[in-house]
Design a protein around this motif. Sequence first.
Motif, mmCIF file in Angstrom:
data_model
loop_
_atom_site.group_PDB
_atom_site.id
_atom_site.type_symbol
_atom_site.label_atom_id
_atom_site.label_comp_id
_atom_site.label_asym_id
_atom_site.label_seq_id
_atom_site.Cartn_x
_atom_site.Cartn_y
_atom_site.Cartn_z
ATOM 1 N N LYS A 35 98.789 51.653 -56.892
ATOM 2 C CA LYS A 35 99.267 52.792 -56.102
ATOM 3 C C LYS A 35 98.582 54.101 -56.511
ATOM 4 C CE LYS A 35 103.388 51.798 -57.351
ATOM 5 N NZ LYS A 35 104.830 51.991 -57.640
ATOM 6 N N GLY A 36 97.727 54.010 -57.554
ATOM 7 C CA GLY A 36 97.028 55.219 -57.994
ATOM 8 C C GLY A 36 97.217 55.487 -59.470
ATOM 9 N N ASN A 37 96.803 56.659 -59.894
ATOM 10 C CA ASN A 37 96.787 57.000 -61.319
ATOM 11 C C ASN A 37 97.641 58.228 -61.634
ATOM 12 O OD1 ASN A 37 94.853 54.973 -61.934
ATOM 13 N ND2 ASN A 37 93.239 56.320 -61.173
ATOM 14 N N ILE A 38 98.127 58.253 -62.862
ATOM 15 C CA ILE A 38 98.849 59.423 -63.386
ATOM 16 C C ILE A 38 98.207 59.793 -64.723
ATOM 17 C CG2 ILE A 38 101.045 60.309 -64.284
ATOM 18 C CD1 ILE A 38 102.496 58.286 -62.548
ATOM 19 N N THR A 39 97.970 61.075 -64.936
ATOM 20 C CA THR A 39 97.492 61.542 -66.239
ATOM 21 C C THR A 39 98.463 62.583 -66.778
ATOM 22 O OG1 THR A 39 95.155 61.033 -65.895
ATOM 23 C CG2 THR A 39 95.638 62.822 -67.403
ATOM 24 N N PRO A 40 99.294 62.202 -67.757
ATOM 25 C CA PRO A 40 100.178 63.193 -68.388
ATOM 26 C C PRO A 40 99.460 63.856 -69.577
ATOM 27 C CG PRO A 40 100.792 60.966 -69.083
ATOM 28 C CD PRO A 40 99.540 60.838 -68.273
#
Length: 137
Positions: free
Chosen positions: A19-24
Amino acid sequence: MTTIDDCRFIDLPRIGDRKGNITPIYGGKHIPFDIARVYYLYDVPGGAMRGGHAHKELQQLIVSVMGAFDVVLDDGQRKKTVSLDRAYYGLCVPRMIWREQENFSSGGICLVLASMPYDENDYIRDHGTFLREKLRL
Ligand code: TYD
């Protein structure tokens, strides 16, 4: 005295699935300072140059969250140009480094995490003054 060798690329976490990427990003954990301010540059016209200054104390992480651009780094003795084109790594720029951002791709967005609130007194906007300050340090 800071040099361009102190400007480091930092790999940021990437949590991804179909579903995509997250960068915290956490201040003090992924980057070596607490985050006091976030801002971003966008709608930069082709051929425009941003930056063109140094900061007396401010540290920054610069990330290309969309598109690409180049950062020219200058410590008064040496210069180097680095390209940023991924949302999962950033360029950490310490205090007293002259920087210019250029060659923004169409739709490019430059995210900046900063160690201090905006303070015009922290800027050195004249390159001659910057060189004199570097010699003094
Ligand atoms: P500046 O930092 O010189 O932009 P850049 O380095 O991207 O070319 O800032 C441009 C103007 O925006 C300047 O008048 C100050 C203002 N500004 C703020 O008010 N708050 C901020 O957090 C920033 C980064 C800039």
